[in-house]
Design a protein around this motif. Structure first.
Motif, short mmCIF file in Angstrom:
data_model
loop_
_atom_site.label_atom_id
_atom_site.label_comp_id
_atom_site.label_asym_id
_atom_site.label_seq_id
_atom_site.Cartn_x
_atom_site.Cartn_y
_atom_site.Cartn_z
N GLY A 73 0.82 -1.20 0.00
CA GLY A 73 0.00 0.00 0.00
C GLY A 73 0.87 1.26 0.00
O GLY A 73 1.98 1.28 0.53
N ILE A 74 0.37 2.32 -0.63
CA ILE A 74 1.10 3.59 -0.72
C ILE A 74 0.20 4.69 -0.17
O ILE A 74 -0.98 4.79 -0.55
N ASN A 75 0.76 5.50 0.72
CA ASN A 75 0.02 6.61 1.30
C ASN A 75 0.42 7.89 0.58
O ASN A 75 1.55 8.37 0.69
N HIS A 76 -0.50 8.43 -0.20
CA HIS A 76 -0.23 9.65 -0.97
C HIS A 76 -0.51 10.88 -0.11
O HIS A 76 -1.55 10.97 0.54
N ILE A 77 0.44 11.84 -0.13
CA ILE A 77 0.25 13.11 0.56
C ILE A 77 0.43 14.24 -0.46
O ILE A 77 0.96 14.03 -1.56
N GLU A 78 0.00 15.44 -0.09
CA GLU A 78 0.11 16.59 -0.98
C GLU A 78 1.57 16.96 -1.19
O GLU A 78 2.34 17.04 -0.23
N GLY A 79 1.97 17.13 -2.45
CA GLY A 79 3.37 17.44 -2.74
C GLY A 79 3.50 18.37 -3.93
O GLY A 79 2.51 18.93 -4.42
N GLY A 80 4.73 18.57 -4.41
CA GLY A 80 4.97 19.44 -5.55
C GLY A 80 5.22 20.89 -5.18
O GLY A 80 5.43 21.72 -6.07
N TRP A 81 5.17 21.22 -3.89
CA TRP A 81 5.40 22.61 -3.48
C TRP A 81 6.89 22.88 -3.33
O TRP A 81 7.66 21.97 -3.05
N PRO A 82 7.32 24.11 -3.52
CA PRO A 82 8.74 24.43 -3.27
C PRO A 82 9.10 24.21 -1.79
O PRO A 82 8.22 24.12 -0.92
N LYS A 83 10.40 24.11 -1.54
CA LYS A 83 10.85 23.83 -0.18
C LYS A 83 10.48 24.93 0.81
O LYS A 83 10.24 24.65 1.99
N ASP A 84 10.50 26.16 0.34
CA ASP A 84 10.23 27.27 1.25
C ASP A 84 8.74 27.49 1.49
O ASP A 84 8.35 28.40 2.24
N ILE A 85 7.85 26.67 0.86
CA ILE A 85 6.40 26.79 1.03
C ILE A 85 5.91 25.64 1.90
O ILE A 85 6.16 24.47 1.61
#
Length: 598
Positions: A73-85
């Motif tokens: 199983g894979i737990n997807h979380i919100e991503g793709g944001w820059p490091k400083d955000i």
């Protein structure tokens, strides 16, 4: 710059130079045929050989290495944001979105993708790919195809010491899972290293079982609860009953106590039709049928001893091998025994003697399978010794239909849940037979070699397409049956009903004739006994016998004397008549002479 290497050689080492020219043909040797040599030859027999303009190929079987896959199983979380955000901060994400939306590259990409997306949306709105066309039209009957079956998967016992698959049960919801009970029923063949586990398999994944059942003794049989797909009940080799809830893990939720369980292995256990959905009953070779409530397995709720004398004597009880229960007949059930008898029982009877209604005798060995026809419950199928037999409840003397004796012992059988005229059998030689009694009664419609070892168990999925066979080597083979054997045919129910009725009438006529012959034989035996008794009486009263013989003798002599007297009287009358005729003739001649003289 080119690198050149020159090979030099003398002209004489190349050999003589060839010169070609045109000239007329020249005969060097002429050998005429010799007729004498023809006598020494033998003409070869003509043979026809088919040839093709292709390379000859050879076929070989290759057993590839098993590829085992594991699902994670894979737990997807919100991503793709820059490091400083920080995505959890609402203000930072809104500020970053406004910044991106003002970028020219973002606007250009949105405009390009928008036209493509608009085209796809319009296409989906114009055409419904899931629309069912021609729903109202009648289905055209398919041409009669040859019955066939193909192997889909093989579920192998993952342990080093292989055990036989003695019980199978399909998951009630769609049949996506298959529960298999593994046991060793051969005498003194079990060892300490043998595992006790049984497994639940996913039909799509033969590499690894989906769940392991861990009983305290080898499982001989098991059954899914038709009302609750998470619960199973199993019968153990030591006679105990185990109850599982798959939501609680591999360990049994509850066990029956040893002192109140069976004394022999539990060969069959079936869920009963009840309001609570927690009732089951089991059968064993100790001669008992026990009823259980899985909520309280400390002791059985009811008990029946299969004593043919109807006295409840356990020492004379018949060992039970198979069970049959039909939900439409909640008070009736049937038991197949080791002695080849089918015992019909009534659970709601008041006394133990009334619980055993009747018996059916027709097999020479244990009845390993017993099942009512799902479309015609009055007719049931049994398997024992080398034959499969179809019975009617009304005929107790013999079965109404049966197969011819097979070369191997039959171990299990079941009806098709879709086609009323089709049933399946498995044999000790590893062959699965599919019978269609409307098509052919003498031979199976399909005979398939499943494996080289004996097949012990058999179960058909509710849709009639998938068949699972359990072997002695611990392999559960999943097969798919062709539509010709798994789709209800036109007028099949009415034709089979007429066949069953015709065969039942025939057996009733034969039974009545047999009863009549038995009555005649009984009357003859009674007459012979009376004659023997009369002879014995005559021997005791010798004077009466002598007097009867004397009277018979004198009567015969008197009749003979009367006959002789009548004969003598007839002879005397005949002589007198002849004398009169002679006298009359003499007188006539004298009168003639006198007339001439005058």
């Amino acid at each position: 710059m080119e690198i050149v290497h020159v090979y030099s050689k003398l002209r004489g080492e190349f050999g003589g130079q060839c010169f070609f020219s045109d000239r007329s043909e020249e005969l060097l040797v002429d050998i005429p045929p010799d007729p004498k040599l023809a006598l020494k030859f033998i003409q070869k027999t003509h043979r026809d050989l088919a040839g093709q303009a292709c390379r000859e190929m050879s076929e070989h079987h290759v057993n590839t290495e098993r590829f085992e896959s594991n699902s994670c199983g894979i737990n997807h979380i919100e991503g793709g944001w820059p490091k400083d955000i920080n995505p959890d901060e609402m203000e930072q994400t809104i500020r970053f979105r406004k910044k991106v939306e003002k970028d020219e590259g973002y606007l250009n990409s949105i405009l390009q993708l928008g036209s493509v997306m608009e085209h796809c949306i319009k296409q989906n709105n114009a055409i419904d790919i899931y629309q069912q066309y021609f729903e109202d039209e009648e289905e055209v009957e398919e041409s009669q195809e040859t019955p066939s079956a193909k192997t889909l998967n093989i579920f192998r016992d993952p342990n080093d010491l292989k055990r036989a698959v003695t019980g199978l049960s399909w998951h009630p919801d769609g049949g996506k899972k298959l529960a298999a009970a593994y046991s060793c029923l051969e005498f003194q063949k079990t060892s300490k290293d043998m595992r006790l586990d049984s497994y639940i398999w996913d039909v799509e994944n033969p590499n690894r079982p989906e769940m392991t059942l861990k009983p305290t003794s080898l499982l001989v049989c098991l059954d899914y609860n038709p009302k609750d797909s998470h619960t199973l009940v199993g019968g153990s080799y030591n006679g105990q009953i185990a109850y599982w809830d798959t939501r609680r893990g591999s360990q049994p939720v509850e066990y029956s106590s040893v002192e109140h369980s069976h004394r022999d292995p539990v060969y069959k256990i079936i869920w009963l039709q009840s309001k609570t959905g927690t009732d089951a009953f089991s059968a064993s070779t100790d001669g008992q049928v026990l009823w259980w409530d899985v909520r309280k397995l400390s002791e059985p709720t009811d008990r029946l001893v299969l004593d043919p004398g109807r006295e409840g004597n356990l020492d004379r009880a018949l060992g039970a091998i198979s069970l049959e229960f039909e939900a439409t007949m909640p008070t009736k059930f049937m038991v197949g025994t080791e002695q080849g008898l089918v015992v019909s029982c009534n659970r709601k009877a008041k006394t133990p003697a009334e619980k055993i209604v009747c018996t059916y005798d027709g097999h020479h060995g244990p009845i390993y399978a017993l099942q009512r026809n799902p479309f015609f419950p009055k007719n049931f199928l049994t398997v024992g010794d080398w034959t499969a037999r179809i019975w009617s409840e009304d005929i107790k003397e013999s079965s109404i239909m049966w197969t011819k004796y097979q070369m191997s012992y039959l171990m299990d059988a079941c009806w098709s849940p879709v086609r009323p005229s089709v049933f399946f059998t498995v044999k000790m030689d590893g062959v699965l037979d599919v019978w269609d009694i409307l098509f052919k009664q003498s031979d199976p419609a399909l005979s398939l070699k499943v494996c080289d070892k004996a097949l012990y168990s058999l179960r058909v999925q509710d849709n009639g397409r998938l068949v699972a066979c359990g072997s002695q080597q611990g392999e559960a083979t999943l097969l798919e049956i062709s539509p010709g054997l798994s789709v209800l045919q036109k007028n099949e129910k009415s034709l089979l009903a007429a066949m069953f009725e015709r065969e039942t009438k025939r057996e009733k006529i034969l039974e009545a004739r047999q009863r009549e012959l038995r009555l005649k034989e009984r009357s003859r035996s009674e007459q012979s006994k009376e004659e023997e008794a009369g002879r014995e009486d005559g021997e005791e009263d010798l004077e009466q016998l002598i007097a009867r013989a004397e009277s018979d003798f004198y009567n015969i002599v008197e009749m003979e004397m009367r006959r002789r007297e009548r004969r003598e009287e007839a002879m005397q009358e005949k002589d007198v008549c002849e004398e009169k005729e002679v006298r009359n003739g003499g007188e006539t001649s004298d009168d003639t002479g006198e007339t001439g003289a005058s």
